[in-house]
Scaffold this motif. Structure first.
Motif, short mmCIF file in Angstrom:
data_model
loop_
_atom_site.label_atom_id
_atom_site.label_comp_id
_atom_site.label_asym_id
_atom_site.label_seq_id
_atom_site.Cartn_x
_atom_site.Cartn_y
_atom_site.Cartn_z
N ASP A 180 -25.60 54.49 3.21
CA ASP A 180 -24.34 53.77 2.96
C ASP A 180 -23.18 54.44 3.70
O ASP A 180 -22.29 53.76 4.24
N GLN A 181 -23.19 55.79 3.78
CA GLN A 181 -22.14 56.48 4.51
C GLN A 181 -22.22 56.19 6.00
O GLN A 181 -21.20 56.00 6.67
N LEU A 182 -23.46 56.17 6.56
CA LEU A 182 -23.65 55.85 7.96
C LEU A 182 -23.13 54.44 8.26
O LEU A 182 -22.41 54.22 9.25
N PHE A 183 -23.48 53.49 7.42
CA PHE A 183 -23.07 52.10 7.61
C PHE A 183 -21.54 51.98 7.64
O PHE A 183 -20.96 51.38 8.54
N LEU A 184 -20.88 52.57 6.65
CA LEU A 184 -19.42 52.46 6.56
C LEU A 184 -18.74 53.16 7.73
O LEU A 184 -17.74 52.67 8.27
N ARG A 185 -19.28 54.31 8.16
CA ARG A 185 -18.69 55.03 9.28
C ARG A 185 -18.77 54.22 10.56
O ARG A 185 -17.80 54.12 11.33
N GLU A 186 -19.94 53.59 10.82
CA GLU A 186 -20.11 52.81 12.04
C GLU A 186 -19.28 51.53 12.03
O GLU A 186 -18.75 51.12 13.05
N ILE A 187 -19.16 50.91 10.86
CA ILE A 187 -18.31 49.71 10.76
C ILE A 187 -16.86 50.07 11.03
O ILE A 187 -16.14 49.37 11.76
N ALA A 188 -16.39 51.18 10.46
CA ALA A 188 -15.01 51.61 10.69
C ALA A 188 -14.78 51.94 12.16
O ALA A 188 -13.74 51.61 12.74
N ARG A 189 -15.78 52.57 12.79
CA ARG A 189 -15.66 52.90 14.22
C ARG A 189 -15.60 51.63 15.06
O ARG A 189 -14.80 51.53 15.99
N SER A 190 -16.45 50.65 14.73
CA SER A 190 -16.46 49.39 15.46
C SER A 190 -15.12 48.66 15.33
O SER A 190 -14.59 48.13 16.30
N GLU A 191 -14.58 48.65 14.11
CA GLU A 191 -13.29 47.98 13.91
C GLU A 191 -12.18 48.68 14.67
O GLU A 191 -11.30 48.04 15.23
N GLY A 192 -12.24 50.02 14.69
CA GLY A 192 -11.24 50.78 15.43
C GLY A 192 -11.31 50.50 16.92
O GLY A 192 -10.27 50.34 17.59
N GLN A 193 -12.52 50.39 17.47
CA GLN A 193 -12.67 50.07 18.89
C GLN A 193 -12.17 48.67 19.19
O GLN A 193 -11.55 48.43 20.23
N ARG A 194 -12.45 47.71 18.28
CA ARG A 194 -12.02 46.34 18.48
C ARG A 194 -10.49 46.24 18.47
O ARG A 194 -9.89 45.54 19.28
N GLU A 195 -9.86 47.00 17.54
CA GLU A 195 -8.39 46.99 17.50
C GLU A 195 -7.82 47.64 18.74
O GLU A 195 -6.77 47.22 19.24
N GLY A 196 -8.50 48.67 19.26
CA GLY A 196 -8.01 49.33 20.46
C GLY A 196 -8.06 48.44 21.69
O GLY A 196 -7.24 48.58 22.60
N ARG A 197 -9.03 47.50 21.71
CA ARG A 197 -9.14 46.58 22.87
C ARG A 197 -8.16 45.42 22.79
O ARG A 197 -7.86 44.81 23.79
N SER A 198 -7.68 45.14 21.56
CA SER A 198 -6.79 43.98 21.41
C SER A 198 -5.34 44.32 21.77
O SER A 198 -4.97 45.44 21.91
#
Length: 306
Positions: A288-306
């Protein structure tokens, strides 16, 4: 001459007085009739349990263990066959006990045509929130659960996680001291489940008492101070999470990976002192910690590209 009045009895400091438990169950027993022959089903059997105020308490057990029946007695929806139940010292059968309780059932049925704000407002009026405070309080709890942007949408359009959050808002709208959450993360994705866990810990930080049932034992371990396990209506285990899952007869030491020669030296060093190296394991991240960490990282990357 009249005798001098006796001096007033010393009042012990607040820290020395026994605190009233949020929930006190004493010999609680609940039977249900089955059929027409006088046969009875015992759903809860002589349950004695305290839920301390200001803590998160997990009530666990398999299906049919008596958890839901116990909750209904606490809420005053069922009368005990035997025994007593008190909520902050008030018998659960009295209306006054329910003024201090907020409840989110496992599968809440909300009016789908109402907006989130209208729904919370409805429950605020049912719970007696003063009219002068109504609008402000509804806005406060909706913001607290993170649904301000969706407050005007119909509840019928909400996802499962949003429904649980608006359900939590209605349970909190009258500012209860005790919140009962029955499977609050059932059917909710891992992100929503983590958000609800964080809200539970925030409630505790605000001095609330939370009674939670859940089949997600990792979540229970993360948020609960104490737990009780029921089976067929009987209490089989109770205590703090640290006491029940910790092992005082073992220690785990986390070091950098050792080459085989050094590992052999360590085994020999321990053996010379009558000790044994029982296991060598690679540390693991919880899924569960791995899942949440990767989702947060993905969202951060998506916000950085926008």
């Amino acid at each position: 001459m009249p005798p001098a009045p006796a001096p007033p009895a010393a009042v012990p400091p607040a820290s020395a007085r026994p605190a009233t438990a949020a929930i006190e169950l004493r010999g609680l027993t609940k039977d249900f009739p089955v059929g027409l022959r006088g046969v009875k089903l015992r759903a809860v059997d002589n349950l004695t349990l305290d839920v301390p105020a200001g803590q998160v308490f997990g009530l666990l057990g398999p299906n049919g263990s008596g958890k839901s029946t116990t909750i209904k007695v606490i809420l005053g929806l069922l009368e005990p066959t035997l025994g007593t139940c008190r909520v902050f010292g008030v018998p659960s059968g009295q209306v006054a006990s329910r003024r201090n309780v907020g409840y989110l059932p496992e599968s809440p049925y909300f009016y789908r045509y109402l907006s989130g704000e209208e729904l919370v407002r409805f429950y605020a009026r049912v719970c007696g929130v003063p009219r002068a405070r109504l609008a402000a309080r509804v806005g406060e709890v909706i913001e607290w659960v993170g649904l301000t942007g969706a407050a005007g949408r119909r509840v019928g359009t909400y996802s499962k996680g949003m429904l649980q959050r608006i359900g939590l808002a209605q349970a909190l709208v009258h500012d209860p001291r005790l919140i009962i959450l029955d499977e609050p993360t059932a059917g909710v994705d891992p992100v929503g489940s983590a958000e609800i866990s964080a809200m539970i810990l925030r409630l505790k930080a605000e001095g609330k008492t939370v009674l939670i049932t859940s089949h997600l034992l990792a979540q229970i371990e993360d948020v609960c101070d104490r737990i009780a396990i029921l089976d067929r209506g009987r209490l089989i285990l109770a205590g703090t999470v640290a006491e029940l899952v910790g092992r005082r007869d073992r220690q785990a030491l986390l070091v950098e990976t050792l080459p085989e020669a050094e590992l052999a030296e360590l085994r020999a060093w321990l053996a010379a002192r009558g000790r044994t190296l029982e296991a060598v394991e690679q540390p693991r991240t919880r899924l569960d910690q791995l899942f949440l960490r990767e989702i947060a990282r993905s969202e951060g990357q998506r916000e950085g590209r926008s």
